[in-house]
Design a protein around this motif. Structure first.
Motif, PDB file in Angstrom:
ATOM      1  N   PHE A 187     -42.194 -11.904  -3.878  1.00  0.00           N
ATOM      2  CA  PHE A 187     -42.836 -10.792  -3.171  1.00  0.00           C
ATOM      3  C   PHE A 187     -42.083  -9.489  -3.413  1.00  0.00           C
ATOM      4  CE2 PHE A 187     -43.760  -8.197   0.603  1.00  0.00           C
ATOM      5  CZ  PHE A 187     -45.136  -8.148   0.500  1.00  0.00           C
ATOM      6  N   THR A 188     -40.765  -9.516  -3.358  1.00  0.00           N
ATOM      7  CA  THR A 188     -40.005  -8.288  -3.605  1.00  0.00           C
ATOM      8  C   THR A 188     -40.107  -7.869  -5.070  1.00  0.00           C
ATOM      9  OG1 THR A 188     -37.957  -9.555  -3.885  1.00  0.00           O
ATOM     10  CG2 THR A 188     -38.376  -8.620  -1.716  1.00  0.00           C
ATOM     11  N   TRP A 189     -40.284  -8.831  -5.964  1.00  0.00           N
ATOM     12  CA  TRP A 189     -40.481  -8.512  -7.377  1.00  0.00           C
ATOM     13  C   TRP A 189     -41.840  -7.841  -7.596  1.00  0.00           C
ATOM     14  CZ3 TRP A 189     -43.707 -11.214 -11.079  1.00  0.00           C
ATOM     15  CH2 TRP A 189     -43.517 -10.799 -12.386  1.00  0.00           C
ATOM     16  N   LEU A 190     -42.854  -8.275  -6.827  1.00  0.00           N
ATOM     17  CA  LEU A 190     -44.192  -7.704  -6.950  1.00  0.00           C
ATOM     18  C   LEU A 190     -44.312  -6.331  -6.291  1.00  0.00           C
ATOM     19  CD1 LEU A 190     -46.387 -10.869  -6.326  1.00  0.00           C
ATOM     20  CD2 LEU A 190     -46.057  -9.653  -8.484  1.00  0.00           C
ATOM     21  N   THR A 191     -43.412  -6.012  -5.377  1.00  0.00           N
ATOM     22  CA  THR A 191     -43.435  -4.716  -4.688  1.00  0.00           C
ATOM     23  C   THR A 191     -42.121  -3.980  -4.936  1.00  0.00           C
ATOM     24  OG1 THR A 191     -42.621  -5.773  -2.672  1.00  0.00           O
ATOM     25  CG2 THR A 191     -45.002  -5.507  -2.875  1.00  0.00           C
ATOM     26  N   PRO A 192     -41.896  -3.495  -6.172  1.00  0.00           N
ATOM     27  CA  PRO A 192     -40.589  -2.909  -6.496  1.00  0.00           C
ATOM     28  C   PRO A 192     -40.312  -1.563  -5.819  1.00  0.00           C
ATOM     29  CG  PRO A 192     -42.093  -2.625  -8.339  1.00  0.00           C
ATOM     30  CD  PRO A 192     -42.799  -3.481  -7.323  1.00  0.00           C
ATOM     31  N   LYS A 193     -41.349  -0.840  -5.405  1.00  0.00           N
ATOM     32  CA  LYS A 193     -41.135   0.480  -4.813  1.00  0.00           C
ATOM     33  C   LYS A 193     -40.851   0.430  -3.315  1.00  0.00           C
ATOM     34  CE  LYS A 193     -43.939   2.847  -8.226  1.00  0.00           C
ATOM     35  NZ  LYS A 193     -45.087   3.718  -8.462  1.00  0.00           N
ATOM     36  N   ILE A 194     -40.954  -0.764  -2.729  1.00  0.00           N
ATOM     37  CA  ILE A 194     -40.764  -0.885  -1.287  1.00  0.00           C
ATOM     38  C   ILE A 194     -39.564  -1.787  -1.018  1.00  0.00           C
ATOM     39  CG2 ILE A 194     -41.774  -1.672   0.875  1.00  0.00           C
ATOM     40  CD1 ILE A 194     -44.517  -1.258  -0.404  1.00  0.00           C
ATOM     41  N   ASP A 195     -38.621  -1.288  -0.217  1.00  0.00           N
ATOM     42  CA  ASP A 195     -37.505  -2.109   0.235  1.00  0.00           C
ATOM     43  C   ASP A 195     -37.880  -2.644   1.621  1.00  0.00           C
ATOM     44  OD1 ASP A 195     -35.129  -3.356   0.726  1.00  0.00           O
ATOM     45  OD2 ASP A 195     -33.937  -1.519   0.862  1.00  0.00           O
ATOM     46  N   GLU A 196     -38.390  -3.874   1.637  1.00  0.00           N
ATOM     47  CA  GLU A 196     -38.945  -4.437   2.869  1.00  0.00           C
ATOM     48  C   GLU A 196     -37.914  -4.511   3.995  1.00  0.00           C
ATOM     49  OE1 GLU A 196     -39.332  -5.938  -0.120  1.00  0.00           O
ATOM     50  OE2 GLU A 196     -41.486  -5.704  -0.466  1.00  0.00           O
ATOM     51  N   ILE A 197     -36.707  -4.908   3.669  1.00  0.00           N
ATOM     52  CA  ILE A 197     -35.676  -5.054   4.697  1.00  0.00           C
ATOM     53  C   ILE A 197     -35.322  -3.696   5.303  1.00  0.00           C
ATOM     54  CG2 ILE A 197     -33.345  -5.902   5.162  1.00  0.00           C
ATOM     55  CD1 ILE A 197     -35.448  -8.073   4.455  1.00  0.00           C
ATOM     56  N   GLU A 198     -35.219  -2.689   4.466  1.00  0.00           N
ATOM     57  CA  GLU A 198     -34.931  -1.343   4.965  1.00  0.00           C
ATOM     58  C   GLU A 198     -36.080  -0.827   5.834  1.00  0.00           C
ATOM     59  OE1 GLU A 198     -32.685   1.715   5.882  1.00  0.00           O
ATOM     60  OE2 GLU A 198     -31.995   0.067   4.594  1.00  0.00           O
TER      61      GLU A 198
ATOM     62  N   VAL B  12     -46.923  -7.996   7.437  1.00  0.00           N
ATOM     63  CA  VAL B  12     -47.142  -8.533   6.094  1.00  0.00           C
ATOM     64  C   VAL B  12     -46.140  -9.652   5.800  1.00  0.00           C
ATOM     65  CG1 VAL B  12     -47.007  -7.987   3.635  1.00  0.00           C
ATOM     66  CG2 VAL B  12     -48.212  -6.457   5.187  1.00  0.00           C
ATOM     67  N   LEU B  13     -44.877  -9.453   6.125  1.00  0.00           N
ATOM     68  CA  LEU B  13     -43.871 -10.485   5.888  1.00  0.00           C
ATOM     69  C   LEU B  13     -44.116 -11.725   6.755  1.00  0.00           C
ATOM     70  CD1 LEU B  13     -40.590  -8.405   5.444  1.00  0.00           C
ATOM     71  CD2 LEU B  13     -42.004  -9.482   3.694  1.00  0.00           C
ATOM     72  N   ALA B  14     -44.576 -11.522   7.981  1.00  0.00           N
ATOM     73  CA  ALA B  14     -44.908 -12.665   8.835  1.00  0.00           C
ATOM     74  C   ALA B  14     -46.055 -13.470   8.233  1.00  0.00           C
ATOM     75  CB  ALA B  14     -45.276 -12.184  10.243  1.00  0.00           C
ATOM     76  N   GLY B  15     -47.062 -12.772   7.703  1.00  0.00           N
ATOM     77  CA  GLY B  15     -48.166 -13.461   7.035  1.00  0.00           C
ATOM     78  C   GLY B  15     -47.693 -14.228   5.817  1.00  0.00           C
ATOM     79  N   LEU B  16     -46.781 -13.625   5.050  1.00  0.00           N
ATOM     80  CA  LEU B  16     -46.221 -14.299   3.880  1.00  0.00           C
ATOM     81  C   LEU B  16     -45.476 -15.565   4.285  1.00  0.00           C
ATOM     82  CD1 LEU B  16     -45.522 -14.236   0.805  1.00  0.00           C
ATOM     83  CD2 LEU B  16     -43.454 -12.995   1.473  1.00  0.00           C
ATOM     84  N   ILE B  17     -44.671 -15.478   5.327  1.00  0.00           N
ATOM     85  CA  ILE B  17     -43.914 -16.640   5.797  1.00  0.00           C
ATOM     86  C   ILE B  17     -44.855 -17.732   6.295  1.00  0.00           C
ATOM     87  CG2 ILE B  17     -42.317 -17.416   7.602  1.00  0.00           C
ATOM     88  CD1 ILE B  17     -40.885 -14.691   7.227  1.00  0.00           C
ATOM     89  N   LEU B  18     -45.889 -17.370   7.019  1.00  0.00           N
ATOM     90  CA  LEU B  18     -46.850 -18.371   7.497  1.00  0.00           C
ATOM     91  C   LEU B  18     -47.606 -19.025   6.344  1.00  0.00           C
ATOM     92  CD1 LEU B  18     -48.277 -16.611  10.672  1.00  0.00           C
ATOM     93  CD2 LEU B  18     -46.782 -18.614  10.578  1.00  0.00           C
TER      94      LEU B  18
ATOM     95  N   ALA C  31     -37.206 -18.735   0.107  1.00  0.00           N
ATOM     96  CA  ALA C  31     -36.344 -17.959  -0.789  1.00  0.00           C
ATOM     97  C   ALA C  31     -37.109 -17.546  -2.050  1.00  0.00           C
ATOM     98  CB  ALA C  31     -35.103 -18.773  -1.158  1.00  0.00           C
ATOM     99  N   ILE C  32     -37.822 -18.487  -2.646  1.00  0.00           N
ATOM    100  CA  ILE C  32     -38.584 -18.190  -3.857  1.00  0.00           C
ATOM    101  C   ILE C  32     -39.741 -17.239  -3.550  1.00  0.00           C
ATOM    102  CG2 ILE C  32     -40.080 -19.204  -5.625  1.00  0.00           C
ATOM    103  CD1 ILE C  32     -38.242 -21.711  -5.442  1.00  0.00           C
ATOM    104  N   GLY C  33     -40.453 -17.494  -2.451  1.00  0.00           N
ATOM    105  CA  GLY C  33     -41.584 -16.640  -2.082  1.00  0.00           C
ATOM    106  C   GLY C  33     -41.175 -15.208  -1.796  1.00  0.00           C
ATOM    107  N   MET C  34     -40.074 -15.022  -1.074  1.00  0.00           N
ATOM    108  CA  MET C  34     -39.603 -13.667  -0.788  1.00  0.00           C
ATOM    109  C   MET C  34     -39.121 -12.976  -2.058  1.00  0.00           C
ATOM    110  SD  MET C  34     -40.106 -12.906   2.346  1.00  0.00           S
ATOM    111  CE  MET C  34     -39.054 -11.500   2.559  1.00  0.00           C
ATOM    112  N   LYS C  35     -38.477 -13.738  -2.946  1.00  0.00           N
ATOM    113  CA  LYS C  35     -38.012 -13.152  -4.207  1.00  0.00           C
ATOM    114  C   LYS C  35     -39.208 -12.682  -5.046  1.00  0.00           C
ATOM    115  CE  LYS C  35     -34.107 -13.068  -5.451  1.00  0.00           C
ATOM    116  NZ  LYS C  35     -33.132 -12.021  -5.198  1.00  0.00           N
TER     117      LYS C  35
END
Length: 81
Positions: A36-47, A59-65, A30-34
């Motif tokens: 990451f989304t804060w660091l990439t404000p122009k990209i809506d990863e879920i969309e 990229v998200l799979a790498g972040l989770i790993l 939860a903290i890591g994804m928050k």
């Protein structure tokens, strides 16, 4: 009888570490994804994932790993290190 008590104690310790790991992993993700989304404000990863963007998925799979590796090393009992 002492052996049975020892086995049950080991199971209790293992269950405790499993619960600790699960809670830590949930909070870490939860903290890591928050962050990451804060660091990439122009990209809506879920969309982007909904659109089928495989690069964002990788990229998200790498972040989770990476978060999983950090949490696993942090939560690991001292006897295993």
């Amino acid at each position: 009888m002492e052996y049975v008590v020892f086995i049950f104690r080991q199971y209790a310790v293992t269950l405790g570490w499993a619960i600790t790991g699960a809670i830590s992993m949930g909070l870490g993700l939860a903290i890591g994804m928050k962050i990451f989304t804060w660091l990439t404000p122009k990209i809506d990863e879920i969309e982007e994932l909904k659109k089928g963007n495989i690069a964002v998925g990788i990229v998200l799979a790498g972040l989770i790993l990476a978060i999983a590796a950090v949490v696993a090393i942090t939560v690991m009992p001292e006897t295993v290190h």
